[in-house]
Design a protein around this motif. Structure first.
Motif, short mmCIF file in Angstrom:
data_model
loop_
_atom_site.label_atom_id
_atom_site.label_comp_id
_atom_site.label_asym_id
_atom_site.label_seq_id
_atom_site.Cartn_x
_atom_site.Cartn_y
_atom_site.Cartn_z
N CYS A 108 39.12 36.33 28.95
CA CYS A 108 37.67 36.26 28.79
C CYS A 108 36.89 37.19 29.73
CB CYS A 108 37.16 34.84 29.00
SG CYS A 108 38.11 33.61 28.12
N GLY A 109 37.43 38.34 30.04
CA GLY A 109 36.65 39.36 30.76
C GLY A 109 36.79 39.35 32.25
N LYS A 110 37.04 38.21 32.86
CA LYS A 110 37.18 38.23 34.32
C LYS A 110 38.03 37.11 34.88
CE LYS A 110 33.66 36.92 36.92
NZ LYS A 110 32.34 36.59 37.50
N TYR A 111 38.55 36.26 34.03
CA TYR A 111 39.27 35.09 34.53
C TYR A 111 40.78 35.26 34.37
CZ TYR A 111 34.57 33.35 34.05
OH TYR A 111 33.21 33.21 34.17
N ARG A 112 41.51 34.29 34.95
CA ARG A 112 42.92 34.07 34.64
C ARG A 112 42.95 32.69 34.00
NH1 ARG A 112 46.69 38.20 36.40
NH2 ARG A 112 45.56 39.43 37.93
N ALA A 113 43.94 32.44 33.15
CA ALA A 113 43.97 31.18 32.41
C ALA A 113 43.80 29.98 33.34
CB ALA A 113 45.27 31.07 31.62
N ILE A 114 44.45 30.02 34.50
CA ILE A 114 44.46 28.85 35.38
C ILE A 114 43.09 28.53 35.97
CG2 ILE A 114 45.04 30.05 37.54
CD1 ILE A 114 47.10 27.73 38.02
N ASP A 115 42.16 29.52 35.96
CA ASP A 115 40.83 29.28 36.51
C ASP A 115 40.14 28.08 35.86
OD1 ASP A 115 40.90 31.41 38.24
OD2 ASP A 115 40.02 32.80 36.79
N GLN A 160 57.56 34.02 37.68
CA GLN A 160 56.68 35.08 38.22
C GLN A 160 55.53 34.47 39.03
OE1 GLN A 160 57.50 37.96 38.41
NE2 GLN A 160 58.20 38.94 36.52
N PHE A 161 55.91 33.61 39.97
CA PHE A 161 54.85 32.82 40.61
C PHE A 161 53.96 33.61 41.56
CE2 PHE A 161 58.68 31.90 43.20
CZ PHE A 161 58.24 32.28 44.44
N ARG A 162 54.39 34.82 41.94
CA ARG A 162 53.54 35.60 42.85
C ARG A 162 52.18 35.89 42.22
NH1 ARG A 162 54.91 41.50 44.39
NH2 ARG A 162 53.73 41.59 42.49
N SER A 163 52.16 36.03 40.87
CA SER A 163 50.89 36.30 40.19
C SER A 163 49.88 35.18 40.43
CB SER A 163 51.11 36.50 38.69
OG SER A 163 51.76 35.36 38.13
N ILE A 164 50.37 33.94 40.47
CA ILE A 164 49.47 32.81 40.73
C ILE A 164 49.09 32.76 42.21
CG2 ILE A 164 49.31 30.29 40.75
CD1 ILE A 164 49.29 31.08 37.97
N MET A 165 50.06 33.03 43.08
CA MET A 165 49.77 32.97 44.51
C MET A 165 48.75 34.04 44.91
SD MET A 165 53.50 32.03 46.07
CE MET A 165 52.86 31.25 47.52
N ASP A 166 48.91 35.25 44.37
CA ASP A 166 47.94 36.32 44.65
C ASP A 166 46.55 35.89 44.22
OD1 ASP A 166 49.84 38.00 45.55
OD2 ASP A 166 49.91 39.31 43.79
N HIS A 167 46.50 35.30 43.05
CA HIS A 167 45.20 34.94 42.49
C HIS A 167 44.53 33.80 43.24
CE1 HIS A 167 42.13 34.68 39.44
NE2 HIS A 167 42.36 33.39 39.28
N THR A 205 36.36 31.96 39.66
CA THR A 205 37.53 32.84 39.70
C THR A 205 37.51 33.64 40.98
OG1 THR A 205 38.82 34.45 38.44
CG2 THR A 205 36.44 34.79 38.48
N LYS A 206 38.61 34.32 41.22
CA LYS A 206 38.70 35.18 42.41
C LYS A 206 37.65 36.29 42.30
CE LYS A 206 42.16 38.11 44.67
NZ LYS A 206 43.54 38.61 44.56
N VAL A 207 36.89 36.49 43.36
CA VAL A 207 35.83 37.50 43.27
C VAL A 207 36.41 38.89 43.51
CG1 VAL A 207 34.05 35.87 43.98
CG2 VAL A 207 35.11 37.35 45.68
N LYS A 208 35.75 39.88 42.93
CA LYS A 208 36.27 41.25 43.00
C LYS A 208 35.27 42.27 43.56
CE LYS A 208 40.48 41.93 41.11
NZ LYS A 208 41.13 40.69 41.48
N ASP A 209 34.04 41.88 43.79
CA ASP A 209 33.05 42.79 44.37
C ASP A 209 32.87 44.08 43.58
OD1 ASP A 209 32.40 41.22 46.77
OD2 ASP A 209 34.49 41.60 47.26
N GLU A 210 32.82 43.98 42.27
CA GLU A 210 32.50 45.15 41.46
C GLU A 210 30.99 45.24 41.31
OE1 GLU A 210 34.40 47.44 40.28
OE2 GLU A 210 36.44 46.62 40.15
N SER A 269 34.69 43.38 21.08
CA SER A 269 35.77 43.54 22.04
C SER A 269 35.44 42.87 23.36
CB SER A 269 36.06 45.03 22.29
OG SER A 269 36.56 45.62 21.10
N ILE A 270 36.49 42.68 24.15
CA ILE A 270 36.35 42.08 25.48
C ILE A 270 36.77 43.14 26.49
CG2 ILE A 270 37.00 40.11 26.93
CD1 ILE A 270 36.04 39.16 24.23
N LEU A 271 35.85 43.56 27.36
CA LEU A 271 36.19 44.52 28.40
C LEU A 271 36.19 43.80 29.75
CD1 LEU A 271 34.16 47.76 27.53
CD2 LEU A 271 36.23 46.87 26.49
N PHE A 272 37.33 43.84 30.41
CA PHE A 272 37.46 43.23 31.73
C PHE A 272 36.84 44.15 32.79
CE2 PHE A 272 40.40 39.53 31.43
CZ PHE A 272 40.56 39.53 30.06
#
Lengths: 376, 425
Positions: free
Chosen positions: A33-40, A61-68, A277-282, A311-314
């Motif tokens: 959905c443009g800026k989230y991860r499913a787990i959010d 692949q749990f590092r992906s969740i830990m990073d997030h 969700t995790k902020v990205k400062d864009e 379309s969905i642009l992240f």
């Protein structure tokens, strides 16, 4: 009461992965959905429902969740008391068990977490589900109906009926008692799909997990719910909002595309309870004079000089002049050159595409470009 | 905990020439660039330059500013040692007073600075839009064994009459300072950014504090006094974008600079990110009826109408048939159906009813505040509700919190103002 609820999120991906996007990440970490991860969605639901101690069971692949997730601060879950706990699998135990064989085994492997905390209740949710629910609904229902276990379900009348077989379907009586349950049925009966939300006393969960393990049973749905019908009062609570589970590519694609429906966008994102969700400062997205954007979701950090439709642009996607993107999901940091044509595609993160390229997928089978692909 | 250099950020300014935009917020807290507030620029510059200890002096309308800064998390300034500290004026045993001037604000916080025992103190203001690496300026300061280094920017001869001008020797050493000279000898304008060697500055602050006739101002008192004493003072020339957004016109222009594809001041810069508290909003949605051209649009917006040459902050809703051109629309504002918004600045959480037209008409300047609203821009304050069908001309000011009842007529010609009627007790 919510202070005495401990939350658990099942993100160990048992039986849920699909090759195209989850070779490199947990299915609960797929970008949505443009800026989230499913787990959010479930983490935000927990935080918004004042469940402030949340454990996440992770494996594939749990590092992906830990990073997030980090320390959980983006969900207000960096707490002195409670807060966020991440449970990677215990690969090195003396029994060499290897991967979890089922969801109940995943819970049982972390039973100390439940035993050590002082909480009275447990709320379980599934990491790869997309919905915005105030869990007080199901909690109140549980208390009012004096149930032993309450499970959430949703009537899937808004999907193709052949897609019912990716769900766990249940049958209930008129009083919402659980009558039957079938995982991924080949012959679906009814359309009541489990949402993965479960509420019960912590002491009951511990007892059931220990009993289950002693018999070498491993699955939560089949071994704990199904085997206890009649023995325990298992009530089913209907969730009426938008809800999807992500466990294959078409489901992933369709759920993202659903964001373009205003009523679904509003159901997920314009309630008082916000998805975090995790902020990205864009910086905010930029449109040039050549930009032609219709019916699309666009995140911060995008620069759009081309044509974008349905379309969905992240975050941080660049679309250069003369390029057309239609019916596609373009993940974070992807850059698309001039005069390209992209239709029915999913671009994973940080793809770089040169000029004059064409990518055409099918509505039923979107074309996937893997992460960090460079197409000159 | 000792620090080599800490910063004091002077954020107490009112910014009165921004009119209704600073009615209830200090100038550093004014929104800018689609998601930021002005103070984000010096704060982000600090952390990007390795300055991790910042005292922010607040005074005028500090609520929004304090809330914005919080514990400094967005700038990574939530630290065990150092980090951000909000320094408000306070009462002392015998007497307490407001910050009387820029130097006095620093002087009243000598204890704060001394607690870090720094060699150098960086003095900043919260009024400007720019990206600058203060660590390079510190290198310059150390290299020249300076007592003070003043950051300067080259301006035109005409602009020089409006600034504090540094007259320097060819190697950059300052021999004279002139405040707003009628006949400038140089075009090096002070940017209000100073690095002082703390021991020297502390002496001058204490001496100045004891002088009852002083204005307690860096530009008027401290710097001239140091020059008179022959201290080693150097001009550090800054090259790049630096804008004082202190007037409605300058504020509007600087925002409009951002909508260009490759603007001189580019916020798309991964090497020098500008940080701010991120709103919890989804990615924005451009509806099938929406059109966006040459604009900047933040998250959480819903665009069903047309947006051109505009800066749109988070959570703004632009309804069908509406047109927003050459305008700045701040967070959470709703623009109703078939509105036409031309060259306007609309504050946060405002509501424009359907068919509102604003920013068109003759060029009459604002009758009540001709020195603020003169450049053709119509300005609407935070939380204002403009009733459906209202027409507003140019240079119109709509006060904060006005409601439909505050509009005497549906036709507000150029140069008029709409105020909130005080509620009778």
């Amino acid at each position: 009461m919510n202070k005495s609820i401990v939350g658990v999120i099942m993100a160990s991906d048992i039986g849920n992965t699909f090759r195209e996007l989850t070779d490199i990440r947990s299915v609960s970490a797929v970008p949505m959905c443009g800026k989230y991860r499913a787990i959010d969605f479930v983490v935000s639901n927990m935080a918004n429902s004042n469940v402030n101690m949340v454990g996440i069971l992770i494996q594939h692949q749990f590092r992906s969740i830990m990073d997030h997730m980090g320390a959980g601060s983006d969900w207000d879950l960096d707490r002195r008391n409670g807060g966020l706990f991440l449970f990677p699998p215990v690969f090195t135990d003396m029994y060499h068990r290897g991967l979890y064989k089922g969801t109940a085994e995943a819970l049982y492997s972390n039973i100390d977490f439940f035993k050590d905390c002082k909480h009275e209740w447990v709320l379980i949710a599934k990491g790869n589900t997309i919905y915005n629910q105030d869990y007080n609904d199901i909690i109140d229902f549980h208390v009012d109906s004096d149930a032993d276990i309450t499970i959430g379900y949703r009537c899937m009348d808004d999907i193709n009926q052949e897609d019912l077989s990716v769900h766990t379907l249940i049958e209930t009586d008129a009083d919402n008692n659980l009558l039957n349950l079938e995982d991924r049925p080949t012959q679906p009966r009814g359309n009541k799909a489990l949402t993965g939300t479960v509420f019960m006393r912590k002491s009951l969960l511990i007892a059931l997990l220990e009993e289950n393990a002693s018999k070498n049973y491993t699955d939560f749905n089949k071994d704990i719910l199904l085997r206890n019908i009649g023995r325990l009062k298992i009530k089913c609570h209907e969730f009426k909002g938008y809800w999807r589970t992500i466990n294959n590519l078409s489901c992933y694609y369709n759920t993202n595309m659903d964001m373009l429906k205003p009523e679904i966008y509003a159901d997920l994102f314009r309630k008082d309870n916000k998805i975090m969700t995790k902020v990205k400062d864009e910086t905010p997205a930029k449109y040039t004079e050549d930009a032609e954007v219709k019916n699309s979701i666009v995140a911060d950090g995008c620069i759009i000089e081309g044509k974008v439709e349905n379309s969905i642009l992240f975050r941080g996607v660049v679309v250069k002049k003369g390029t057309t993107i239609r019916n596609s999901v373009i993940m974070q940091g992807t850059e698309i050159g001039e005069n390209c044509y992209i239709d029915y595609s999913v671009f994973d993160k940080s793809v770089i595409m040169g000029n004059d390229k064409q990518v055409q997928g099918l509505p039923s089978r979107p074309y996937v470009i893997p992460k960090e692909t460079i197409i000159r | 905990m000792r620090k080599s250099m800490i910063s004091i950020l002077l954020a107490g300014g009112q910014g009165s020439r921004l009119g209704v935009l600073t009615k209830h917020v200090a100038k550093p807290a004014v929104s800018y660039g689609g998601k930021y507030r002005i103070i984000d620029f010096p704060l982000s510059n600090c952390i990007n330059s390795g300055v991790d200890t910042v005292g922010v002096c607040t005074q005028y309308q500090p609520l929004k500013l304090n809330h914005h800064i919080g514990i400094g998390k967005p700038w990574d300034l939530d630290r065990i040692n150092g980090g951000v500290t909000v320094l408000s004026p306070y009462l002392r045993a015998e007497v307490g007073q407001w910050y009387l001037g820029t130097a006095n604000a620093v002087c009243q916080n000598i204890n704060y600075i001394d607690s870090y025992d720094p060699d150098y103190v960086l003095i900043l203001s919260g009024d400007h839009i720019y990206k600058m690496d203060y660590s390079k300026m510190l290198d310059f300061h150390i290299k020249h064994e300076a007592d003070a280094t003043i950051s300067v920017i080259n301006v035109t001869m005409e602009e020089a009459t409006r600034y504090g001008i540094m007259n320097t020797q060819p190697d950059g050493r300052i021999y004279e300072f002139e405040e707003k000279p009628a006949h400038p000898k140089s075009t090096l304008a002070s940017m209000g950014i100073y690095i002082f060697s703390w021991k020297t500055l502390k002496n001058y602050l204490l001496k100045d504090d004891a002088n009852p006739t002083s204005d307690h101002d860096f530009g008027k008192n401290i710097i001239p006094n140091m020059l008179n004493d022959g201290k080693s003072m150097w001009a550090y020339e800054f090259q790049g974008y630096w804008k004082d957004v202190g007037t409605i016109q300058a504020y509007w222009e600087s925002n409009m600079d951002l909508v260009k594809r490759n603007p001189e001041f580019d916020l798309f810069d991964p090497q020098w990110k500008i940080y701010t508290p991120n709103p919890v909003e989804p990615a924005h949605w451009i509806a099938p009826t929406g059109v966006v051209k040459t604009s900047v649009v933040a998250e959480g917006c819903i665009v069903k109408g047309l947006v051109r040459n505009s800066v749109i902050f988070p959570g703004v809703i632009i309804e069908e048939g509406a047109e927003v051109v050459d305008s700045i629309i701040m967070s959470g504002t709703v623009v109703g159906k078939n509105c036409r918004v031309i060259k306007s600045i609309i504050g946060e959480q405002a509501k424009l009813g359907d068919d509102v037209v604003m920013g068109e008409g003759d060029d009459t300047i604002n009758k009540d505040k001709p020195k603020i609203y003169y450049s053709g821009i119509t300005v609407v304050g935070d939380n204002a509700c403009i009733p459906a069908g209202t027409t507003l001309g140019k240079n119109v000011m709509v006060d904060e919190d006005v409601t439909a009842a505050d509009f005497a007529s549906k036709d507000i010609p150029s140069g008029e103002s709409v105020y909130r009627k005080e509620i009778a007790e």
